[in-house]
Scaffold this motif. Structure first.
Motif, PDB file in Angstrom:
ATOM      1  N   ALA A  88      42.887  17.835  22.608  1.00  0.00           N
ATOM      2  CA  ALA A  88      41.954  17.821  23.737  1.00  0.00           C
ATOM      3  C   ALA A  88      41.329  16.442  23.879  1.00  0.00           C
ATOM      4  N   HIS A  89      41.295  15.969  25.113  1.00  0.00           N
ATOM      5  CA  HIS A  89      40.716  14.653  25.410  1.00  0.00           C
ATOM      6  C   HIS A  89      39.421  14.870  26.179  1.00  0.00           C
ATOM      7  N   ARG A  90      38.333  14.294  25.657  1.00  0.00           N
ATOM      8  CA  ARG A  90      37.014  14.499  26.265  1.00  0.00           C
ATOM      9  C   ARG A  90      36.815  13.547  27.428  1.00  0.00           C
ATOM     10  N   LEU A  91      36.360  14.096  28.556  1.00  0.00           N
ATOM     11  CA  LEU A  91      36.048  13.324  29.752  1.00  0.00           C
ATOM     12  C   LEU A  91      34.623  13.643  30.177  1.00  0.00           C
ATOM     13  N   VAL A  92      33.915  12.635  30.667  1.00  0.00           N
ATOM     14  CA  VAL A  92      32.545  12.804  31.140  1.00  0.00           C
ATOM     15  C   VAL A  92      32.529  12.543  32.636  1.00  0.00           C
ATOM     16  N   GLY A  93      32.012  13.499  33.399  1.00  0.00           N
ATOM     17  CA  GLY A  93      31.969  13.363  34.850  1.00  0.00           C
ATOM     18  C   GLY A  93      31.008  12.271  35.280  1.00  0.00           C
ATOM     19  N   ALA A  94      31.471  11.414  36.189  1.00  0.00           N
ATOM     20  CA  ALA A  94      30.616  10.335  36.690  1.00  0.00           C
ATOM     21  C   ALA A  94      29.488  10.923  37.530  1.00  0.00           C
ATOM     22  N   GLY A  95      28.266  10.526  37.228  1.00  0.00           N
ATOM     23  CA  GLY A  95      27.120  11.000  37.990  1.00  0.00           C
ATOM     24  C   GLY A  95      26.529  12.280  37.455  1.00  0.00           C
ATOM     25  N   THR A  96      27.358  13.191  36.939  1.00  0.00           N
ATOM     26  CA  THR A  96      26.848  14.465  36.427  1.00  0.00           C
ATOM     27  C   THR A  96      26.568  14.408  34.935  1.00  0.00           C
ATOM     28  N   GLY A  97      27.347  13.616  34.200  1.00  0.00           N
ATOM     29  CA  GLY A  97      27.178  13.549  32.756  1.00  0.00           C
ATOM     30  C   GLY A  97      27.745  14.742  32.022  1.00  0.00           C
ATOM     31  N   ARG A 100      34.012  17.517  29.901  1.00  0.00           N
ATOM     32  CA  ARG A 100      35.081  18.505  29.993  1.00  0.00           C
ATOM     33  C   ARG A 100      36.248  17.988  29.139  1.00  0.00           C
ATOM     34  N   TYR A 101      37.188  18.871  28.859  1.00  0.00           N
ATOM     35  CA  TYR A 101      38.308  18.518  27.992  1.00  0.00           C
ATOM     36  C   TYR A 101      39.617  18.833  28.698  1.00  0.00           C
ATOM     37  N   GLU A 102      40.572  17.945  28.537  1.00  0.00           N
ATOM     38  CA  GLU A 102      41.895  18.115  29.117  1.00  0.00           C
ATOM     39  C   GLU A 102      42.949  17.814  28.064  1.00  0.00           C
ATOM     40  N   ALA A 103      44.123  18.380  28.292  1.00  0.00           N
ATOM     41  CA  ALA A 103      45.248  18.127  27.389  1.00  0.00           C
ATOM     42  C   ALA A 103      46.539  18.345  28.159  1.00  0.00           C
ATOM     43  N   ALA A 115      57.371  24.202  33.110  1.00  0.00           N
ATOM     44  CA  ALA A 115      56.520  23.217  33.792  1.00  0.00           C
ATOM     45  C   ALA A 115      55.594  22.580  32.775  1.00  0.00           C
ATOM     46  N   THR A 116      55.217  21.349  33.060  1.00  0.00           N
ATOM     47  CA  THR A 116      54.269  20.634  32.216  1.00  0.00           C
ATOM     48  C   THR A 116      53.226  19.964  33.107  1.00  0.00           C
ATOM     49  N   GLY A 117      52.098  19.647  32.519  1.00  0.00           N
ATOM     50  CA  GLY A 117      51.043  18.979  33.260  1.00  0.00           C
ATOM     51  C   GLY A 117      49.776  18.891  32.426  1.00  0.00           C
ATOM     52  N   THR A 118      48.747  18.338  33.034  1.00  0.00           N
ATOM     53  CA  THR A 118      47.451  18.212  32.382  1.00  0.00           C
ATOM     54  C   THR A 118      46.563  19.354  32.851  1.00  0.00           C
ATOM     55  N   VAL A 119      45.988  20.068  31.910  1.00  0.00           N
ATOM     56  CA  VAL A 119      45.180  21.235  32.241  1.00  0.00           C
ATOM     57  C   VAL A 119      43.851  21.149  31.503  1.00  0.00           C
ATOM     58  N   ALA A 120      42.890  21.906  31.977  1.00  0.00           N
ATOM     59  CA  ALA A 120      41.597  21.997  31.297  1.00  0.00           C
ATOM     60  C   ALA A 120      41.729  22.900  30.073  1.00  0.00           C
ATOM     61  N   VAL A 121      41.172  22.450  28.961  1.00  0.00           N
ATOM     62  CA  VAL A 121      41.260  23.202  27.714  1.00  0.00           C
ATOM     63  C   VAL A 121      39.891  23.215  27.048  1.00  0.00           C
ATOM     64  N   PRO A 122      39.656  24.130  26.119  1.00  0.00           N
ATOM     65  CA  PRO A 122      38.403  24.098  25.359  1.00  0.00           C
ATOM     66  C   PRO A 122      38.373  22.896  24.419  1.00  0.00           C
ATOM     67  N   GLY A 123      37.170  22.477  24.082  1.00  0.00           N
ATOM     68  CA  GLY A 123      37.042  21.400  23.118  1.00  0.00           C
ATOM     69  C   GLY A 123      37.584  21.820  21.756  1.00  0.00           C
ATOM     70  N   GLY A 124      38.238  20.888  21.051  1.00  0.00           N
ATOM     71  CA  GLY A 124      38.817  21.202  19.751  1.00  0.00           C
ATOM     72  C   GLY A 124      40.225  21.732  19.819  1.00  0.00           C
ATOM     73  N   THR A 125      40.809  21.802  21.011  1.00  0.00           N
ATOM     74  CA  THR A 125      42.189  22.254  21.142  1.00  0.00           C
ATOM     75  C   THR A 125      43.132  21.272  20.450  1.00  0.00           C
ATOM     76  N   VAL A 126      44.085  21.788  19.701  1.00  0.00           N
ATOM     77  CA  VAL A 126      45.054  20.957  18.987  1.00  0.00           C
ATOM     78  C   VAL A 126      46.452  21.287  19.503  1.00  0.00           C
ATOM     79  N   PRO A 127      47.401  20.377  19.302  1.00  0.00           N
ATOM     80  CA  PRO A 127      48.783  20.663  19.737  1.00  0.00           C
ATOM     81  C   PRO A 127      49.282  21.971  19.135  1.00  0.00           C
ATOM     82  N   GLY A 128      49.961  22.744  19.966  1.00  0.00           N
ATOM     83  CA  GLY A 128      50.463  24.040  19.548  1.00  0.00           C
ATOM     84  C   GLY A 128      49.554  25.188  19.894  1.00  0.00           C
ATOM     85  N   SER A 129      48.315  24.904  20.256  1.00  0.00           N
ATOM     86  CA  SER A 129      47.388  25.967  20.642  1.00  0.00           C
ATOM     87  C   SER A 129      47.766  26.505  22.016  1.00  0.00           C
ATOM     88  N   THR A 130      47.471  27.765  22.239  1.00  0.00           N
ATOM     89  CA  THR A 130      47.728  28.372  23.542  1.00  0.00           C
ATOM     90  C   THR A 130      46.413  28.504  24.299  1.00  0.00           C
TER      91      THR A 130
END
Length: 211
Positions: A88-97, A100-103, A115-130
């Motif tokens: 999971a990669h942590r992102l901070v919204g500009a202006g809102t602070g 959110r996490y994406e992977a 299909a593959t792509g970037t989706v929103a995930v919970p924080g702490g998600t590791v490869p292989g998690s569903t």
């Protein structure tokens, strides 16, 4: 000791304007222009009062329209399970602070294709998690439609904006009308003063010519 001014003494009451507007006051000193001013104030007040149910109806219609839009925006939403390919990669919204996490993830679309792509995930998600995601008929991720509370808030904002716009128009029209009445009153006063001032002062038109 300074006396506190009475607001009721400075601002004419609604009953006074009603009597003046409909000639129910029986006061011979009230000028027609005063009655016109009362009618203008009452019309503005009535316009603002009538704007309330109109804007409430507009907000209700907006709520129904937004809910219908949200229900048809996503084409055939489907809930599928995606497998995280990256942490999971942590992102901070500009202006809102807000964080959110994406992977990057992989999943199977409704038609069976991968299909593959970037989706929103919970924080702490590791490869292989569903993680559960929502996709459309083409297998592309879609966001969940907003809830009824958010839609109601948007509709309420639309209603308030409509009411503010109508109230501003009514107040602007009232200002134009009162300004026109003030100009008319000034002209009438100047005309009356031109007729009565010589009688009060004892002057005559001849005195003006000789002076």
């Amino acid at each position: 000791m300074t006396a506190v001014p009475d607001p009721a003494g400075r601002v004419p009451r609604l009953r006074t304007h009603l009597r003046q507007a409909f000639r129910r006051d029986g006061n011979p000193l009230v000028r027609p222009i005063d009655r016109a001013r009362s009618r203008a104030l009452l019309s503005a007040a009535l316009g603002i009062v009538l704007a309330l149910p109109c804007c409430a109806a507009a907000a209700t219609a907006g709520f129904v329209s937004l809910r219908h839009r949200d229900s048809v925006t996503a084409t055939g939403p489907h809930d599928v399970q995606a497998v995280a390919l990256t942490p999971a990669h942590r992102l901070v919204g500009a202006g809102t602070g807000r964080a959110r996490y994406e992977a990057d993830a992989a999943w199977t679309s409704p038609d069976g294709r991968g299909a593959t792509g970037t989706v929103a995930v919970p924080g702490g998600t590791v490869p292989g998690s569903t993680v559960g995601i929502r996709v459309d008929d083409a297998g592309l991720p879609v966001s969940a439609p907003p809830g009824a509370v958010r839609t109601a808030a948007e509709a309420a904002c639309l209603g308030l904006l409509a009411f503010g716009g109508l109230a501003a128009l009514v107040i602007a029209a009232l200002g134009v009308r009162l300004t026109a009445l003030d100009h008319r009153a000034d002209r009438a006063w100047q005309h009356s003063w031109g007729l009565l001032e010589p009688l009060w002062s004892g002057r005559t038109p001849r005195d003006d010519r000789t002076g």
